[in-house]
Scaffold this motif. Structure first.
Motif, mmCIF file in Angstrom:
data_model
loop_
_atom_site.group_PDB
_atom_site.id
_atom_site.type_symbol
_atom_site.label_atom_id
_atom_site.label_comp_id
_atom_site.label_asym_id
_atom_site.label_seq_id
_atom_site.Cartn_x
_atom_site.Cartn_y
_atom_site.Cartn_z
ATOM 1 N N LEU A 154 0.812 -1.041 0.132
ATOM 2 C CA LEU A 154 0.112 -0.143 0.127
ATOM 3 C C LEU A 154 0.952 1.106 0.150
ATOM 4 O O LEU A 154 0.612 2.294 -0.732
ATOM 5 N N ASP A 155 1.972 1.215 0.894
ATOM 6 C CA ASP A 155 3.068 2.355 0.794
ATOM 7 C C ASP A 155 3.497 2.544 -0.523
ATOM 8 O O ASP A 155 3.620 3.678 -1.342
ATOM 9 N N PHE A 156 4.023 1.376 -1.244
ATOM 10 C CA PHE A 156 4.422 1.398 -2.699
ATOM 11 C C PHE A 156 3.354 2.023 -3.927
ATOM 12 O O PHE A 156 3.666 2.859 -4.500
ATOM 13 N N LEU A 157 2.034 1.547 -3.308
ATOM 14 C CA LEU A 157 1.056 2.300 -4.595
ATOM 15 C C LEU A 157 0.666 3.627 -4.213
ATOM 16 O O LEU A 157 0.533 4.620 -5.175
ATOM 17 N N ARG A 158 0.710 3.991 -2.943
ATOM 18 C CA ARG A 158 0.644 5.535 -2.464
ATOM 19 C C ARG A 158 1.892 6.415 -3.371
ATOM 20 O O ARG A 158 1.629 7.539 -3.618
ATOM 21 N N ASP A 159 2.830 5.964 -3.454
ATOM 22 C CA ASP A 159 4.084 6.495 -4.177
ATOM 23 C C ASP A 159 3.782 6.637 -5.588
ATOM 24 O O ASP A 159 4.008 7.635 -6.014
ATOM 25 N N GLN A 160 3.249 5.433 -6.178
ATOM 26 C CA GLN A 160 2.939 5.427 -7.521
ATOM 27 C C GLN A 160 1.709 6.381 -7.770
ATOM 28 O O GLN A 160 1.766 6.991 -8.965
ATOM 29 N N PHE A 161 0.728 6.507 -6.847
ATOM 30 C CA PHE A 161 -0.363 7.698 -7.227
ATOM 31 C C PHE A 161 0.200 8.974 -7.366
ATOM 32 O O PHE A 161 -0.064 9.700 -8.184
ATOM 33 N N THR A 162 1.309 9.135 -6.475
ATOM 34 C CA THR A 162 1.900 10.571 -6.530
ATOM 35 C C THR A 162 2.768 10.724 -7.707
ATOM 36 O O THR A 162 2.411 11.606 -8.354
ATOM 37 N N THR A 163 3.390 9.711 -8.074
ATOM 38 C CA THR A 163 4.265 9.802 -9.107
ATOM 39 C C THR A 163 3.501 9.863 -10.489
ATOM 40 O O THR A 163 3.592 10.660 -11.234
ATOM 41 N N THR A 164 2.417 9.227 -10.591
ATOM 42 C CA THR A 164 1.219 9.462 -11.686
ATOM 43 C C THR A 164 0.535 10.492 -11.764
ATOM 44 O O THR A 164 0.659 11.203 -12.933
ATOM 45 N N GLU A 165 0.273 11.058 -10.719
ATOM 46 C CA GLU A 165 -0.297 12.699 -10.598
ATOM 47 C C GLU A 165 0.690 13.699 -11.103
ATOM 48 O O GLU A 165 0.163 14.398 -11.966
ATOM 49 N N VAL A 166 2.015 13.388 -10.542
ATOM 50 C CA VAL A 166 2.890 14.377 -10.992
ATOM 51 C C VAL A 166 3.062 14.302 -12.657
ATOM 52 O O VAL A 166 3.152 15.371 -13.211
ATOM 53 N N ASN A 167 3.212 13.136 -12.904
ATOM 54 C CA ASN A 167 3.462 12.855 -14.524
ATOM 55 C C ASN A 167 2.179 13.395 -15.348
ATOM 56 O O ASN A 167 2.588 14.118 -16.218
ATOM 57 N N MET A 168 1.276 13.103 -14.753
ATOM 58 C CA MET A 168 -0.049 13.615 -15.670
ATOM 59 C C MET A 168 -0.030 15.354 -15.617
ATOM 60 O O MET A 168 -0.405 15.584 -16.761
ATOM 61 N N ALA A 169 0.177 15.809 -14.333
ATOM 62 C CA ALA A 169 0.425 17.430 -14.402
ATOM 63 C C ALA A 169 1.478 17.869 -15.361
ATOM 64 O O ALA A 169 1.357 18.738 -15.956
ATOM 65 N N ARG A 170 2.642 16.977 -15.338
ATOM 66 C CA ARG A 170 3.885 17.506 -16.158
ATOM 67 C C ARG A 170 3.410 17.398 -17.772
ATOM 68 O O ARG A 170 3.587 18.163 -18.556
ATOM 69 N N VAL A 171 2.872 16.473 -18.027
ATOM 70 C CA VAL A 171 2.261 16.327 -19.453
ATOM 71 C C VAL A 171 1.246 17.405 -19.953
ATOM 72 O O VAL A 171 1.318 17.786 -20.653
ATOM 73 N N TYR A 172 0.332 17.541 -19.040
ATOM 74 C CA TYR A 172 -0.801 18.546 -19.232
ATOM 75 C C TYR A 172 -0.273 19.816 -19.406
ATOM 76 O O TYR A 172 -0.560 20.736 -20.326
ATOM 77 N N ASN A 173 0.709 20.263 -18.445
ATOM 78 C CA ASN A 173 1.206 21.544 -18.411
ATOM 79 C C ASN A 173 2.159 21.833 -19.699
ATOM 80 O O ASN A 173 2.393 22.733 -20.566
ATOM 81 N N TRP A 174 2.553 20.405 -20.072
ATOM 82 C CA TRP A 174 3.595 20.765 -21.392
ATOM 83 C C TRP A 174 2.786 20.944 -22.638
ATOM 84 O O TRP A 174 3.121 21.671 -23.432
ATOM 85 N N ASP A 175 1.677 20.172 -22.541
ATOM 86 C CA ASP A 175 0.803 20.573 -23.599
ATOM 87 C C ASP A 175 0.131 22.071 -23.860
ATOM 88 O O ASP A 175 -0.193 22.470 -24.649
ATOM 89 N N VAL A 176 -0.270 22.286 -22.440
ATOM 90 C CA VAL A 176 -0.801 23.824 -22.315
ATOM 91 C C VAL A 176 0.109 24.741 -23.072
ATOM 92 O O VAL A 176 -0.064 25.698 -23.874
ATOM 93 N N LYS A 177 1.526 24.692 -22.734
ATOM 94 C CA LYS A 177 2.556 25.456 -23.233
ATOM 95 C C LYS A 177 2.825 25.334 -24.476
ATOM 96 O O LYS A 177 3.202 26.332 -25.085
ATOM 97 N N ARG A 178 2.679 24.043 -25.114
ATOM 98 C CA ARG A 178 2.751 23.840 -26.480
ATOM 99 C C ARG A 178 2.113 24.468 -27.202
ATOM 100 O O ARG A 178 2.005 25.262 -28.215
ATOM 101 N N ARG A 179 0.496 24.332 -26.700
ATOM 102 C CA ARG A 179 -0.770 25.082 -27.391
ATOM 103 C C ARG A 179 -0.602 26.475 -27.543
ATOM 104 O O ARG A 179 -0.789 27.030 -28.360
ATOM 105 N N SER A 180 -0.085 27.035 -26.349
ATOM 106 C CA SER A 180 0.220 28.548 -26.417
ATOM 107 C C SER A 180 1.255 29.124 -27.293
ATOM 108 O O SER A 180 1.139 30.011 -27.816
#
Length: 191
Positions: A154-180
């Motif tokens: 469960l601790d490992f999964l919590r780390d994976q949640f955080t990592t995945t959420e951060v990665n989603m935010a990075r990709v989303y922000n990258w896409d917003v910058k690219r579009r602008s």
């Protein structure tokens, strides 16, 4: 714990979580094969996130089962120890036993060297007190080990949640910058 989860996910683990956390350069990551669009990558990340959520639900249910099972095993072991002490005497043991939900019955039990244990799936077996105690101690040790392992998973999964959420935010922000950037270039070309 990590290996348990990786085996469970075998065949579905994408490159996203193995590459993104180590490499913060989203531009380089997005140029890799299979990462054609930000939407496709976000879908993969969301799919991975949903798998982690499903695994968390299953592990949490197992944890609850073990947390209720461990006290029951300890209580049964305590009863066996008490019966062990009374084994050599002729005194009757006064007790209450569960007859049905919230219905107890008073009983006088003569000293005995045999007990019956429910094994599950409507199976009950008779054991010597020593054998029953050894079996329950083994089951208690196994349940405690499994609970510890579940906590690590469960601790490992919590780390994976955080990592995945951060990665989603990075990709989303990258896409917003690219579009602008693209919009700025288009408006500069028009003028």
């Amino acid at each position: 714990p990590y290996l348990h989860i990786c085996k469970w996910l075998e065949g579905s683990k994408s490159k996203i979580n193995s590459l993104m956390p180590k490499n913060e350069d989203v531009d380089a990551f997005m140029k890799q094969p299979g990462n054609d669009t930000a939407d496709a990558v976000l879908r993969k990340l969301d799919e991975q996130y949903q798998k982690y959520k499903y695994m968390e639900l299953n592990l949490a249910q197992k944890k609850l089962r073990l947390k209720s099972q461990i006290p029951q095993i300890k209580q049964t072991l305590e009863i066996l120890r008490h019966m062990q002490k009374k084994k050599g005497t002729t005194d009757l043991m006064e007790t209450h036993f569960l007859l049905a939900d919230n219905v107890y019955c008073k009983a006088s039990v003569p000293p005995t060297d045999k007990v019956c244990l429910w094994l599950g799936a409507n199976v009950m077996l008779e054991y010597d007190i020593d054998e029953a105690q050894a079996l329950l101690e083994k089951n208690l040790a196994t349940a405690s080990r499994n609970l510890d392992s579940l906590e690590e998973d469960l601790d490992f999964l919590r780390d994976q949640f955080t990592t995945t959420e951060v990665n989603m935010a990075r990709v989303y922000n990258w896409d917003v910058k690219r579009r602008s950037k693209d919009n700025l270039l288009k408006s500069a070309e028009r003028s």
